[in-house]
Design a protein around this motif. Structure first.
Motif, PDB file in Angstrom:
ATOM      1  N   LYS A 178      -9.124  -2.085  -0.444  1.00 41.70           N
ATOM      2  CA  LYS A 178      -9.730  -1.959  -1.096  1.00 41.70           C
ATOM      3  C   LYS A 178      -8.956  -0.690  -2.012  1.00 41.70           C
ATOM      4  N   PHE A 179      -7.988  -0.062  -1.398  1.00 44.23           N
ATOM      5  CA  PHE A 179      -7.372   1.184  -2.631  1.00 44.23           C
ATOM      6  C   PHE A 179      -6.217  -0.105  -3.502  1.00 44.23           C
ATOM      7  N   GLY A 180      -5.781  -0.894  -3.347  1.00 40.54           N
ATOM      8  CA  GLY A 180      -5.031  -2.057  -3.977  1.00 40.54           C
ATOM      9  C   GLY A 180      -4.385  -1.630  -4.472  1.00 40.54           C
ATOM     10  N   TYR A 223       1.139  -1.535   0.047  1.00 39.52           N
ATOM     11  CA  TYR A 223       0.360  -0.139   0.305  1.00 39.52           C
ATOM     12  C   TYR A 223       0.958   1.162   0.016  1.00 39.52           C
ATOM     13  N   LEU A 224       0.420   2.000  -0.095  1.00 38.05           N
ATOM     14  CA  LEU A 224       0.991   3.744  -0.806  1.00 38.05           C
ATOM     15  C   LEU A 224       0.855   4.395   0.548  1.00 38.05           C
ATOM     16  N   GLN A 225       1.646   5.449   1.080  1.00 40.13           N
ATOM     17  CA  GLN A 225       1.361   6.210   1.528  1.00 40.13           C
ATOM     18  C   GLN A 225       2.485   7.654   1.571  1.00 40.13           C
ATOM     19  N   ASN A 226       2.081   8.898   2.168  1.00 41.36           N
ATOM     20  CA  ASN A 226       2.541   9.947   2.115  1.00 41.36           C
ATOM     21  C   ASN A 226       3.427   9.779   0.420  1.00 41.36           C
ATOM     22  N   VAL A 227       2.642  10.270   0.009  1.00 39.73           N
ATOM     23  CA  VAL A 227       3.130  10.786  -1.542  1.00 39.73           C
ATOM     24  C   VAL A 227       3.016  12.589  -1.782  1.00 39.73           C
ATOM     25  N   THR A 228       4.181  12.535  -2.125  1.00 40.65           N
ATOM     26  CA  THR A 228       4.362  14.366  -2.229  1.00 40.65           C
ATOM     27  C   THR A 228       4.648  14.460  -4.044  1.00 40.65           C
ATOM     28  N   GLN A 229       5.085  15.483  -4.624  1.00 44.02           N
ATOM     29  CA  GLN A 229       5.263  15.980  -5.811  1.00 44.02           C
ATOM     30  C   GLN A 229       6.743  14.725  -6.361  1.00 44.02           C
ATOM     31  N   THR A 230       7.348  14.794  -5.432  1.00 41.01           N
ATOM     32  CA  THR A 230       8.565  13.582  -5.770  1.00 41.01           C
ATOM     33  C   THR A 230       9.078  12.261  -5.293  1.00 41.01           C
ATOM     34  N   SER A 231       7.973  11.770  -4.463  1.00 40.97           N
ATOM     35  CA  SER A 231       8.084  10.606  -3.710  1.00 40.97           C
ATOM     36  C   SER A 231       7.252   9.884  -3.193  1.00 40.97           C
ATOM     37  N   ILE A 232       7.512   9.010  -2.458  1.00 40.96           N
ATOM     38  CA  ILE A 232       6.086   8.166  -2.422  1.00 40.96           C
ATOM     39  C   ILE A 232       7.016   7.176  -1.384  1.00 40.96           C
ATOM     40  N   VAL A 233       5.595   6.812  -0.207  1.00 39.13           N
ATOM     41  CA  VAL A 233       5.972   5.606   0.769  1.00 39.13           C
ATOM     42  C   VAL A 233       5.661   4.694  -0.024  1.00 39.13           C
ATOM     43  N   VAL A 234       6.472   3.251  -0.261  1.00 36.35           N
ATOM     44  CA  VAL A 234       5.388   1.589  -0.400  1.00 36.35           C
ATOM     45  C   VAL A 234       5.835   0.916   0.875  1.00 36.35           C
ATOM     46  N   MET A 235       4.531   0.453   1.614  1.00 36.20           N
ATOM     47  CA  MET A 235       4.567  -0.132   2.723  1.00 36.20           C
ATOM     48  C   MET A 235       4.025  -1.685   2.272  1.00 36.20           C
ATOM     49  N   ARG A 243      -2.948   1.161  -5.167  1.00 29.59           N
ATOM     50  CA  ARG A 243      -3.120   2.277  -6.510  1.00 29.59           C
ATOM     51  C   ARG A 243      -3.473   4.025  -5.673  1.00 29.59           C
ATOM     52  N   ILE A 244      -3.851   3.524  -4.538  1.00 31.85           N
ATOM     53  CA  ILE A 244      -4.584   5.316  -4.045  1.00 31.85           C
ATOM     54  C   ILE A 244      -3.723   5.479  -2.841  1.00 31.85           C
ATOM     55  N   PRO A 245      -2.485   5.916  -2.600  1.00 30.91           N
ATOM     56  CA  PRO A 245      -2.232   6.513  -1.494  1.00 30.91           C
ATOM     57  C   PRO A 245      -3.146   7.280  -0.319  1.00 30.91           C
ATOM     58  N   TRP A 246      -2.645   7.114   0.829  1.00 24.41           N
ATOM     59  CA  TRP A 246      -3.697   8.108   2.116  1.00 24.41           C
ATOM     60  C   TRP A 246      -2.792   7.659   2.952  1.00 24.41           C
ATOM     61  N   PHE A 247      -3.191   9.582   3.988  1.00 26.31           N
ATOM     62  CA  PHE A 247      -2.371   9.770   4.799  1.00 26.31           C
ATOM     63  C   PHE A 247      -3.345   9.734   6.556  1.00 26.31           C
ATOM     64  N   GLN A 248      -2.382   9.970   7.170  1.00 32.36           N
ATOM     65  CA  GLN A 248      -3.307   9.742   8.676  1.00 32.36           C
ATOM     66  C   GLN A 248      -2.723  10.209   9.810  1.00 32.36           C
ATOM     67  N   THR A 249      -3.575  10.560  10.740  1.00 30.95           N
ATOM     68  CA  THR A 249      -3.648  11.090  11.448  1.00 30.95           C
ATOM     69  C   THR A 249      -4.421  10.829  12.889  1.00 30.95           C
ATOM     70  N   TRP A 250      -3.081  10.294  14.125  1.00 30.38           N
ATOM     71  CA  TRP A 250      -3.568   9.792  15.423  1.00 30.38           C
ATOM     72  C   TRP A 250      -4.846   9.980  16.038  1.00 30.38           C
ATOM     73  N   GLY A 251      -5.358   9.541  16.525  1.00 32.51           N
ATOM     74  CA  GLY A 251      -6.801   9.660  17.482  1.00 32.51           C
ATOM     75  C   GLY A 251      -6.232   8.776  18.614  1.00 32.51           C
ATOM     76  N   SER A 266     -15.136   6.726  -6.776  1.00 31.66           N
ATOM     77  CA  SER A 266     -15.149   8.520  -7.190  1.00 31.66           C
ATOM     78  C   SER A 266     -13.570   9.339  -8.004  1.00 31.66           C
ATOM     79  N   HIS A 267     -12.813   7.893  -8.221  1.00 29.07           N
ATOM     80  CA  HIS A 267     -11.819   8.396  -8.499  1.00 29.07           C
ATOM     81  C   HIS A 267     -11.047   9.265  -7.907  1.00 29.07           C
ATOM     82  N   ILE A 268     -10.731   9.485  -6.478  1.00 25.28           N
ATOM     83  CA  ILE A 268      -9.723  10.254  -5.964  1.00 25.28           C
ATOM     84  C   ILE A 268      -8.416  10.025  -6.007  1.00 25.28           C
ATOM     85  N   ASP A 269      -7.768  11.075  -6.150  1.00 28.91           N
ATOM     86  CA  ASP A 269      -6.049  11.025  -6.118  1.00 28.91           C
ATOM     87  C   ASP A 269      -5.888  10.227  -4.841  1.00 28.91           C
ATOM     88  N   PHE A 270      -6.277  11.127  -3.486  1.00 30.22           N
ATOM     89  CA  PHE A 270      -5.474  10.476  -2.370  1.00 30.22           C
ATOM     90  C   PHE A 270      -6.994  10.492  -1.147  1.00 30.22           C
TER      91      PHE A 270
END
Length: 313
Positions: free
Chosen positions: A295-297, A151-163, A299-307, A263-267
């Motif tokens: 579900k994101f397979g 899965y994908l995390q923390n996408v920027t214009q020049t980087s991305i994290v794969v986990m 392909r779609i990165p996500w960010f998270q904050t802690w609750g 809905s074809h979200i980017d993130f």
């Protein structure tokens, strides 16, 4: 003429369900695989029009479903998973895990299945008059070698994290502008209390608003090739989704994730309380990372904050 599902007392059993997915022999299924069958049918349709008219107000409803999963080494008399659900269970928690919100599907919780293993499954339905259908014909599927698929995390214009998570300590990501994926990146692997490894690899030096292909190489296995897009230029429109408090309903959460994907979200952005207890390994998998990775397979990165429920790790 006697109906094949008719009992001696004249009542009819529900129709035998059919396994829809996973299809027989399919591979690379996630450990939190969702099983789908055809919908419940109360076919008390009588042999004559007169019988049908006389019983038109006695339509039966679904009372329960029973799902069984066995391995190649086990039998249904001693399955690896046997779960009965009532309609009430389908809308509330069952052993802290919501297994389904639809009567003809069920999601297996983490901890039941092993990676790279063949399993067989079947299901039957019980009508409101207590009669059970015949069991569905069993079908086989094979689980993915990944405990949690990439899965994908923390996408920027020049980087991305794969986990991802699996039982192999050595791992890398191959990537590039086409499916040949000629470039490679490595990162870290953190051992968990379950003796698995959570891998985290940052890919850097990418171009903004650009599609890349990638695949994970981990020990002797690899993931299918997938794609991601780096963050867009400032003037480019983009679409995203936000959610919170997905901590208790993974099956409903999967339904919402389907809508996000549609809905074809980017993130996407999670803003807290993703797991009932972020310090519990199974909670994180069943409520949060498991549904998202499936579900994101990759392909779609996500960010998270802690609750407050999410713990420190």
């Amino acid at each position: 003429m006697n109906h094949p599902n008719r009992q001696a007392d004249g009542r009819h059993r529900p129709n035998q369900p059919l396994n829809v997915y996973p299809e027989d022999g399919v591979g690379n299924e996630p450990l939190n695989v969702t099983l789908y069958a055809t919908v419940f049918e109360s076919r008390d349709l009588k042999n004559t029009k007169e019988e049908a008219f006389a019983n038109r107000f006695q339509r039966k409803t679904l009372q329960a479903t029973q799902w069984q999963v066995r391995s190649s080494e086990s039998r249904y008399e001693d399955p690896v998973w046997d779960q009965s659900l009532s309609p009430d269970d389908m809308h509330h928690t069952s052993g802290k895990i919501v297994l389904s919100n639809k009567p003809h599907e069920v999601t297996l919780p983490y901890g039941v299945l092993e990676p790279s293993t063949s399993y067989y499954w079947r299901v039957r339905y019980q009508a409101s008059d207590d009669l059970w259908s015949e069991w569905s014909d069993e079908t086989r599927f094979v689980t993915s070698p990944f405990v949690v698929q990439p899965y994908l995390q923390n996408v920027t214009q020049t980087s991305i994290v794969v986990m991802w998570e699996d039982h192999t300590e050595d791992g890398s990501v191959q990537y590039g502008p086409d499916e040949s994926c000629r470039q490679q990146a490595s990162g870290t692997a953190k051992k968990t209390e379950a003796n698995t490894f959570i891998h985290k690899i940052a890919i850097e030096g990418l171009s903004p608003e650009t599609w890349y292909h990638y695949r994970v190489i981990s020990g002797s296995h690899s993931s299918p090739t997938a794609t991601f897009r780096t963050a867009p230029h400032r003037e480019t429109p983009f679409t995203f989704a936000i959610w919170a408090d997905s901590q208790t309903g993974p099956q409903m959460f999967e339904t919402l994730l389907d809508r996000m994907v549609g809905s074809h979200i980017d993130f996407a952005l999670a803003v807290g309380d993703m797991a009932t207890d972020g310090g519990v390994y199974d909670d994180v998998h069943n409520y949060h990372v498991g549904p998202l990775s499936k579900k994101f397979g990759g392909r779609i990165p996500w960010f998270q904050t802690w609750g407050s429920h999410d713990g420190k790790d």
